[in-house]
Design a protein around this motif. Structure first.
Motif, mmCIF file in Angstrom:
data_model
loop_
_atom_site.group_PDB
_atom_site.id
_atom_site.type_symbol
_atom_site.label_atom_id
_atom_site.label_comp_id
_atom_site.label_asym_id
_atom_site.label_seq_id
_atom_site.Cartn_x
_atom_site.Cartn_y
_atom_site.Cartn_z
ATOM 1 N N ARG A 17 -19.267 -26.641 -57.770
ATOM 2 C CA ARG A 17 -19.192 -25.410 -58.558
ATOM 3 C C ARG A 17 -18.888 -25.622 -60.032
ATOM 4 N NH1 ARG A 17 -19.279 -19.611 -57.677
ATOM 5 N NH2 ARG A 17 -21.051 -19.737 -56.279
ATOM 6 N N SER A 36 -14.701 -21.615 -58.490
ATOM 7 C CA SER A 36 -15.048 -21.944 -57.106
ATOM 8 C C SER A 36 -14.598 -20.890 -56.104
ATOM 9 C CB SER A 36 -14.437 -23.285 -56.720
ATOM 10 O OG SER A 36 -13.035 -23.173 -56.657
ATOM 11 N N LYS A 88 -6.531 -11.390 -58.333
ATOM 12 C CA LYS A 88 -6.902 -11.571 -59.731
ATOM 13 C C LYS A 88 -7.793 -12.791 -59.936
ATOM 14 C CE LYS A 88 -2.226 -10.381 -60.888
ATOM 15 N NZ LYS A 88 -1.137 -11.333 -60.805
ATOM 16 N N GLU A 89 -8.314 -13.318 -58.836
ATOM 17 C CA GLU A 89 -9.072 -14.568 -58.950
ATOM 18 C C GLU A 89 -10.584 -14.335 -58.858
ATOM 19 O OE1 GLU A 89 -7.675 -17.335 -59.727
ATOM 20 O OE2 GLU A 89 -5.695 -16.408 -59.633
ATOM 21 N N PRO A 90 -11.345 -15.180 -59.552
ATOM 22 C CA PRO A 90 -12.804 -15.138 -59.401
ATOM 23 C C PRO A 90 -13.170 -15.320 -57.931
ATOM 24 C CG PRO A 90 -12.159 -16.715 -61.102
ATOM 25 C CD PRO A 90 -10.904 -16.266 -60.436
ATOM 26 N N SER A 91 -14.300 -14.744 -57.532
ATOM 27 C CA SER A 91 -14.614 -14.778 -56.103
ATOM 28 C C SER A 91 -15.408 -16.004 -55.674
ATOM 29 C CB SER A 91 -15.395 -13.526 -55.708
ATOM 30 O OG SER A 91 -16.666 -13.559 -56.301
ATOM 31 N N GLY A 92 -16.219 -16.537 -56.563
ATOM 32 C CA GLY A 92 -17.038 -17.680 -56.154
ATOM 33 C C GLY A 92 -18.098 -17.332 -55.134
ATOM 34 N N THR A 93 -18.342 -16.040 -54.932
ATOM 35 C CA THR A 93 -19.394 -15.633 -53.998
ATOM 36 C C THR A 93 -20.075 -14.381 -54.547
ATOM 37 O OG1 THR A 93 -17.862 -14.230 -52.788
ATOM 38 C CG2 THR A 93 -18.151 -16.459 -51.957
ATOM 39 N N GLN A 122 -15.630 -13.702 -47.469
ATOM 40 C CA GLN A 122 -14.376 -14.001 -48.135
ATOM 41 C C GLN A 122 -13.333 -12.924 -47.816
ATOM 42 O OE1 GLN A 122 -14.441 -14.088 -52.518
ATOM 43 N NE2 GLN A 122 -13.790 -16.196 -52.303
ATOM 44 N N TRP A 174 -1.545 -4.983 -57.687
ATOM 45 C CA TRP A 174 -1.960 -6.347 -57.315
ATOM 46 C C TRP A 174 -1.528 -6.745 -55.906
ATOM 47 C CZ3 TRP A 174 -5.708 -6.766 -60.329
ATOM 48 C CH2 TRP A 174 -5.624 -6.360 -61.668
ATOM 49 N N ARG A 226 -10.783 -10.305 -53.704
ATOM 50 C CA ARG A 226 -10.436 -11.314 -54.708
ATOM 51 C C ARG A 226 -10.065 -10.733 -56.065
ATOM 52 N NH1 ARG A 226 -10.406 -17.141 -55.264
ATOM 53 N NH2 ARG A 226 -9.482 -17.441 -53.217
ATOM 54 N N GLU A 258 -22.758 -11.814 -41.249
ATOM 55 C CA GLU A 258 -23.290 -11.713 -42.604
ATOM 56 C C GLU A 258 -24.222 -12.881 -42.897
ATOM 57 O OE1 GLU A 258 -20.462 -12.006 -45.882
ATOM 58 O OE2 GLU A 258 -21.805 -10.792 -47.096
ATOM 59 N N GLU A 274 -13.045 -11.189 -45.136
ATOM 60 C CA GLU A 274 -12.503 -11.404 -43.790
ATOM 61 C C GLU A 274 -11.526 -12.571 -43.792
ATOM 62 O OE1 GLU A 274 -15.293 -12.547 -40.687
ATOM 63 O OE2 GLU A 274 -13.979 -11.633 -39.212
ATOM 64 N N PHE A 275 -11.937 -13.636 -44.455
ATOM 65 C CA PHE A 275 -11.136 -14.848 -44.486
ATOM 66 C C PHE A 275 -9.787 -14.605 -45.162
ATOM 67 C CE2 PHE A 275 -10.244 -19.237 -45.952
ATOM 68 C CZ PHE A 275 -10.324 -19.862 -44.725
ATOM 69 N N GLU A 276 -9.782 -13.724 -46.150
ATOM 70 C CA GLU A 276 -8.556 -13.464 -46.897
ATOM 71 C C GLU A 276 -7.899 -12.151 -46.470
ATOM 72 O OE1 GLU A 276 -9.431 -14.321 -51.023
ATOM 73 O OE2 GLU A 276 -9.687 -16.441 -50.565
ATOM 74 N N SER A 300 -20.034 -9.770 -50.747
ATOM 75 C CA SER A 300 -19.826 -10.596 -49.562
ATOM 76 C C SER A 300 -18.647 -10.110 -48.716
ATOM 77 C CB SER A 300 -19.564 -12.038 -49.994
ATOM 78 O OG SER A 300 -19.119 -12.800 -48.901
ATOM 79 N N LEU A 301 -18.822 -10.152 -47.407
ATOM 80 C CA LEU A 301 -17.733 -9.801 -46.500
ATOM 81 C C LEU A 301 -16.983 -11.031 -45.997
ATOM 82 C CD1 LEU A 301 -19.873 -7.259 -46.003
ATOM 83 C CD2 LEU A 301 -18.133 -6.743 -44.308
#
Lengths: 305, 305, 305, 305
Positions: B109, B91, A88-93, A100, A83, A109, C102, A102-104, A97-98
């Motif tokens: 969402r 979300s 462990k979280e839902p992605s919401g996208t 999220q 981990w 996710r 993207e 990049e942002f994280e 997708s790139l």
């Protein structure tokens, strides 16, 4: 006693009217050749019985359902250390997708979106001398079919269309979250996706998810019971890409889908369901597969809550 | 028979070392006055018994746990039509983000992030002549406490710091997904958040979630059993903001948290748990509250999967 | 007549106090070895005179200033057709962001951010049998230095740290906006970035930008006058990554910067300025370089508006 | 000597074929009533002559061109301190996006997108006892028309459809970058947008931009020459929303557009151009207006570079 066979046959009837709905995955030539109209379903009970109905002999590739097995093998080797490299979280996208990522900072996710499965694959790759061999061993042991193999045409075709997945892998590498050669790991990844089996084999293979970690075919403890609870929870929150909420709402079971039209669903303590039908909805999940699970959930009272 | 009282008391002991951890919510002056170090927990069983331990007489505001009640009242009035205005998916972003709301054309969402709760509130507002009165009626009936009320200082303070929530409401209005006056709906919204009760009252109030829709206090059918399954599924995938996956992984129950430090968690067919402790982690969930639920899940074997 | 030499020498004095400011680019080992404290500046007038001051013999790599030459060579071969593959708008984000790429389906915002230069490079690659050879020919002709070459250590080092750029290239390829092998194009791209020259050579090389398209050294028409106006306009709006607005505000000339600390600036109808100093600010532009240009703009009245 | 009158008349002929192109702004009822097919153009030279052609008597509202005057009045009062509240960079996104505003903590990218103009308006509001009165005074002085006023129907209509702008204002307020009441500042903002004038008046009004800061009508120094250079630079990089790069590429002048179909363009040291035609392209700029400026740039050789 529940008459599973009868219920499965009624399920086949129930989905007949929608078998032509949706579209087969078309982004990879080898997948685009699948025909609409096919459907198969199987249940593997906790006590080891297998029930199936529909096109039971048809073979299909596991595609993203393989992400569950990849995660399982990685958890066997890394435990909770894994981990640090995937969330462990839902992605919401969308699943690929790139933005999220990049942002994280290159930490995907969860292990059920492509980036997450690829980084899990990279982790596994670091610990295995022959990744595809080891992976096939697991499938063969858990299905009882020693001949189970990779559809090489599909694997090759997916590899040749690897660009977006390669972009993700290189992005993670730029953040220091990728240790091996991108091309090599992707080759393993696509081979994992292209493992081919029948619907009953799929249900057997993932029987450990509904049986406290013990495969009902091999009787092996694949993962400890506690990790199975955690894994099912992750499947519930993140298993169906960007439709996990809706799937939970309608079906109420942990599950995982793939673009071949395969889906597995888990009723802890009772059984694992496998279903396959190639027509996909807009988010990439099997139309008839989800309808079948919704029907079964109602008939069998399997919703978790 | 399970000795709930003893388990709750052990839970209080268990969390002692971390009661000073985290920070109280500081974005609203009236909440910032809460003291670290407080803790209370209660269980409301399906058969109507109430067990509690810790600071049982302490009152706190429900904050975002109110989103569950707002959704409940809206589902009573709209049924599935409500889902045209708010989604069912996790979300993948912070609870008060506007980015996703803009990208998805003003459809939040899910009903458990602020934008989703505000639009649900707007829907409810359209059907009620006296929203706060109706809301309080529900709480009073379901807790059995006819004196339960709104902490007006907190409501006023939240309203005065409403800017980000106002931005969301106006953004939804610009997309045509908001029917009433923004300021009026927000005033209701903050009053809903500022309803004040004890931990036992909180457990009683949401007992219908673990009891097929029937409140164990009032014996009323608050929602049909099927909607309760759906609601619990949504809580599991989206109830804890951007930590739903981790909460599911660690605790394995549907739940909802608020910035006062309150959390409810549901074990379908067994009981509803309410816990309160003001120290929050980085994503806004009670540190000791989550630890307590994790402890209870282990002790009582309550994880869903 | 303007005493350019004297002004340049005063410029050298002017920037002395800040030569230790900023940081050298550290994301690539070969660049991280540059020393702070160095500075050189040159002016190439429309009538072909060269003035220079500071460390005039020091050689440095062009880095992102090469994007101007890449675009020039691509415009020679494609004309306006090139704009089907790359946009003309400022990006509003960091120079190496994948999010926007993207979101906008693999069409980079402009040719001066990395993705835009890489896709321009891909276009050029399709039309050249020996891209690095042709590129060096241009530099040699326009500087009058037939020995000008690539710093192979830098090129190799950049290639070995290519991951984020590879991610961009693969992402564009997934959108169908990349025609050649990613690794090959990136190898060319990094060689273009690693061309090494002095500050006077840099000014000569880009003299065509201030002289209606005619290189004052080779007397060749590099691009038609109309395209030069367009190119200068693009440099003004997008030449300095995410600091174009501030650069225009302070300096008021079209320009392009690179992470070696090189910057070129253009005064149409008068001269091209080249400046070099390795200390970079937070957005990756040379601290002393920009200060020097700001000083010159004031002294020479060169701001466009 | 340049025969401006003749050139303007040829410009009118030039755009005839495209006067029905584009769409009038339809998001506000009062603007949606404008008729396609109208066109007017004026030049205000540095020496104070006014030339015009087309529908010279037609009145239209300034809309976003007002953002230049708002910025001018704010710079008079705040100087460079203003840039603590609003940036100088192109946005790279649509003019009314909240995503970037959220990501960048409530500091709008530049004063020419809506959020930037609104925060500039808020700054101005803090220093004026009667903002609309002061604004009208400026317009009246700079046009020489003491009767110039606000179209109250348009102002009211825009206010009634303020939701997205209100969302931005509240979002900035949540970040501490908004000091007055949102509703009051927006009322001023919409009144500024609804100031009504003819094309010659528009050219006169902004004559100071091409004349070193001195209005050719009132002979007042509106801003110092240095700030005018800076302001023109900002207009060049950010004046046309998300089409600044393309406008610079085609037209090569600093400019500002509005959804009424008005555009101003500046040729420093020569003249200010005003043009008006209600048919808008997809990004909200006047189709015939931009074509006219492109034609003029070619005819008069006005491109900056």
């Amino acid at each position: 006693m529940t008459d599973y066979q009868s219920i499965l046959e009624r399920t086949v009837q129930h989905v007949q009217p929608i078998l032509q709905h949706g579209k087969v995955a078309d982004y990879i030539p080898a997948l685009a050749e699948q025909q609409l109209g096919q459907f198969a379903i199987a249940i593997q009970t906790q006590t080891g019985e297998t029930y199936s109905a529909g096109a039971c002999d048809a073979k299909f590739t596991v595609q993203s359902v393989s992400k569950v097995m990849t995660l399982t093998l990685a958890l066997q080797r890394y435990g909770d250390d894994l981990w640090q490299r995937v969330g462990k979280e839902p992605s919401g996208t969308a699943f690929n997708s790139l933005t999220q990522l990049e942002f994280e900072n290159g930490i995907p996710r969860n292990p059920f979106i492509n980036a997450g499965a690829i980084v899990t694959c990279d982790a596994l790759y670091s610990r295995l001398s022959a990744p595809i061999h080891t992976m096939l061993e697991s499938y063969r042991l858990q299905t009882g079919n020693p001949k189970l193999g990779v559809n090489k045409v599909v694997a090759q075709s997916e590899y040749e269309h690897r660009y977006r997945n390669a972009a993700m892998a290189y992005l993670m590498k730029s953040f220091g979250n990728f240790n091996n050669e991108v091309e090599e790991v992707l080759w393993s990844y696509f081979n994992f996706c292209a493992i081919e089996l029948t619907v009953s084999e799929l249900a057997k293979c993932f029987s450990y998810l509904s049986n406290g970690g013990v495969c009902t075919q091999s009787q092996q403890q694949v993962l400890p019971a506690k990790q199975i609870k955690q894994l099912n929870s992750l499947l519930f929150t993140s298993g169906l890409y960007d439709a996990a909420g809706d799937f939970g709402y309608r079906v109420g079971m942990p599950g995982k889908s793939g673009v071949s039209g395969a889906i597995i669903a888990v009723v802890p303590g009772r059984f694992t369901i496998a279903v396959w039908s190639p027509g996909l909805d807009k988010v990439g999940n099997s139309v008839a597969g989800i309808a079948a699970l919704e029907f079964l959930a109602e008939e069998l009272g399997t919703a978790i809550f």
